[in-house]
Design a protein around this motif. Structure first.
Motif: not given
Lengths: 392, 309
Positions: A2, A206, A209, B75, B91, B95, B139, B142, B146
């Motif tokens: 990232s 979300l 955040a 999160y 989606q 994210f 969820q 998501a 990452s």
């Protein structure tokens, strides 16, 4: 893996999502198709109305000479384009009328003139008999030794020089305002729905955040704005292209100018109304509650539209002049005044500056309300609470 | 280390947090327990920058969390939220990109995580077409897509069937083994007991207990004695000095002994009532530890006085 994201990148990501989602959205596709059909419809209507005064082909036997010239002159006077077609014999001319090659034929020579037509056509009759009469009169006068140019001629003086051009530009402006108004409502509504969708589906938590509220708001407004501008540009291109192709307007330069001003005012109007709608929408958490919070901003938009239409018939009236400076109304009233002429550049400048001030204010205060209200996902948030909770 | 340090937060006169603090080591799982409205969600929201603490801060690797650091946190909010009309794969990729991945890496990660959580065949479906259980998986995906350095999950197990619970637990343990500190809140204390290396119990805006389940147990242990005396009359143990009756049901009695009370005297008293079929110290479950920890101290004192009287 990232990498740090800049604000610009985040805003672009949000905008890209808005565009890719909307472009597949049924409401969007339907509205785009409807707009284009509407514009094409207006064009076709214009073409059909104009085709009533289409060209008429008139056959003349032998050398048209004076008769030909007289026919064209009479046609012009009666708003009919006359094309003279030459035939060698009466029979050929009659046959051409039978096969509808010509609309009418003048046979029988100068001594016994006869107009042959398939269906009676009073306009054509008037043109032909006028032309024949004029030629005969000219001949008689010449024989009597009188030069026709000695007869008194009527001179025409137009007091309102370019009224026709103004009317045409105003018509373009009014059609443009209808499109502009519809797109403003549509895209501001899209922004509002998007805001509520994020709140009602709670996805906003979300999102927040990973980014700040203003980045989310900016991305949303920019993304949909690009789409809206694209749509209005496509409509404008089709409108201008069609108008030129079908020869509906005579002044392409003026038309393009008016359309460019409309695009400019769309950008300003969208910036203001999209922000207003987004901020209002952030106060509620269900699509059902959207109507009530959007009403005040919508009313301003509707008022602007009504005043603009009224201004088209009275562009110099006090109402039009005053409202063309009022932020929120100006994007619709000013283009009409500009199209009607009589607007100094400084007047446009003042309206633009006032509009920019309003946009800055809405973004500043609205951004605070938006950030304060976003995470209150239960029921309706009061404006004052949101202002207090928002980031400064 | 992920450190929550002295968090204070009030909404008007309502003091939600009054100095909440705990530490989670990399590669360990922290169970965050507390009654409804105790302040768990507020604590997590502060960590994610969704609420501002009046005082205190949350640090990761010794530095206060900022926007950049938060981008590396996975999160899951208590209020589940996804775009209902957006496709699962898109989606997840979105994210991933919001967390800083480039387009190609985000697409790969979305594909990988939808596959790992059993959503491979639903990638092209809009989220609203999925069952609730599958939406919950999206969820979680998501939150994980990452490759976060830290996981903060608010009630991740609520609404899952037992199979879903196992799948989620396995996914979280895997993250833990990879060195990610995991904080999750839950009301399912048996799960917390099973999964977590350490536990924190929040009550009335304060941490009333933190430590490993073992530590909590040791602190409380030695105090609850189970005595089964089938022939005894009700209230047989009420008058014993230093003893509080926790529960009594047809002779099956749970007793809490104050420090210094001799358990042999309790045995002697029990024998006086007749047969004793069971006598032993009992390991408290987390549920009991929790009840004990969150009980209102004022009410607890009152209850003790009542028993003593």
């Amino acid at each position: 893996m990232s990498a740090p994201l800049s604000s610009g990148q985040l805003v672009r990501l949000v905008a890209a999502r808005e565009i890719s989602t909307r472009i597949r959205d049924r409401t969007f596709i339907a509205s785009s198709v409807l707009m284009i059909v509407l514009i094409l419809g207006v064009l076709v209507f214009q073409v059909v109305v104009n085709s009533g005064e289409d060209t008429s082909r008139v056959g003349v036997v032998g050398d048209p000479g004076q008769v030909g010239a007289a026919l064209e002159a009479q046609g012009e006077a009666l708003d009919l384009d006359v094309v003279v077609v030459r035939f060698d014999t009466d029979d050929e001319a009659r046959a051409a009328v039978e096969t509808e090659d010509v609309d009418g034929a003048l046979v029988g020579g100068a001594a016994d003139p006869e107009l042959v037509v398939r269906d009676p056509d009073t306009t054509l009759e008037a043109v032909v008999s006028g032309a024949v009469g004029a030629v005969a009169l000219g001949d008689a006068l010449a024989q009597a030794g009188i030069d026709p140019s000695d007869l008194p001629q009527v001179t025409v003086t137009a007091l309102d020089g370019d009224s026709e051009a103004d009317t045409q530009r105003t018509v373009v402006a009014v059609v443009g305002i209808v499109v502009l108004y519809s797109l403003l409502i549509l895209f501001a509504q899209f922004v509002a729905q998007g805001v509520v969708e994020e709140k009602s589906s709670r996805v906003v938590e979300l999102l927040l955040a990973t980014m700040r509220p203003w980045q989310l708001l900016a991305g949303k407004i920019l993304g949909l704005g690009v789409l809206g501008l694209g749509q209005i540009a496509v409509i404008a291109a089709i409108g201008i292209g069609g108008a030129l192709a079908f020869d509906v307007v005579d002044l392409p330069g003026e038309l393009v100018g008016t359309v460019l001003w409309l695009l400019f005012w769309f950008v300003l109007g969208y910036a203001l109304f999209a922000s207003l709608f987004a901020v209002a929408a952030s106060l509620v958490s269900r699509q059902e509650d959207l109507g009530s919070v959007l009403t005040p901003a919508s009313l301003v938009l509707v008022a602007g539209f009504i005043v603009a239409i009224q201004a088209a018939s009275d562009p110099t009236g006090t109402l039009a002049v005053v409202t063309s400076y009022v932020p929120g109304l100006s994007p619709m009233v000013m283009p009409v005044r500009q199209a009607a002429g009589d607007v100094a550049l400084w007047e446009v400048g003042v309206a633009v500056v006032l509009m920019l001030v309003a946009i800055a204010l809405v973004i500043r205060l609205g951004g605070r309300v938006y950030s304060g209200a976003l995470l209150r996902t239960s029921g309706k948030t009061k404006l004052r609470e949101a202002l207090r909770a928002g980031e400064v | 280390m992920l450190e929550f340090d002295g968090l204070h937060k009030s909404y008007g006169d309502n003091h939600v947090l009054e100095g909440v603090g705990f530490t989670v080591a990399p590669g360990s799982m922290f169970g965050f327990c507390g009654s409804n409205g105790a302040g768990k969600t507020t604590t997590m929201r502060i960590a994610m920058g969704l609420a501002r603490a009046d005082a205190g801060e949350v640090r990761w690797r010794g530095r206060p969390l900022d926007e950049e650091a938060r981008r590396r946190i996975g999160y899951m909010p208590e209020e589940r939220g996804l775009y209902p009309k957006m496709r699962v794969g898109e989606q997840l990729a979105y994210f991933a990109r919001l967390h800083g991945m480039d387009a190609a890496a985000a697409a790969r990660a979305a594909e990988e995580w939808s596959g790992r959580l059993g959503l491979a065949e639903r990638r092209g479906d809009p989220v609203e077409k999925l069952s609730l259980g599958n939406q919950q998986r999206v969820q979680l995906a998501a939150a994980l897509v990452s490759r976060p350095e830290v996981l903060i999950l608010d009630e991740p197990f609520s609404g899952l069937d037992p199979v879903g619970v196992d799948a989620l637990a396995e996914a979280l343990l895997e993250q833990c083994r990879a060195g990610v500190p995991v904080v999750f809140s839950s009301h399912q204390l048996d799960l917390v007991e099973r999964l977590c290396d350490s536990v924190g119990i929040l009550a009335r805006g304060r941490m009333v207990a933190t430590g490993t389940v073992e530590e909590l147990r040791r602190r409380e242990s030695g105090r609850v004695l189970r005595v089964v005396v089938p022939d005894a009359g009700p209230g047989w143990a009420a008058a014993l000095p230093g003893v509080r009756v926790v529960s009594e049901q047809a002779g099956d009695t749970l007793l809490e002994l104050a420090g210094g009370t001799d358990d042999q005297q309790v045995l002697a008293a029990a024998l006086r009532t007749g047969r004793v079929t069971h006598f032993g110290w009992r390991e408290a479950t987390l549920v009991e530890l929790f009840r004990e920890a969150v009980a209102d101290p004022a009410r607890q004192v009152a209850a003790r006085e009542e028993v003593a009287a």
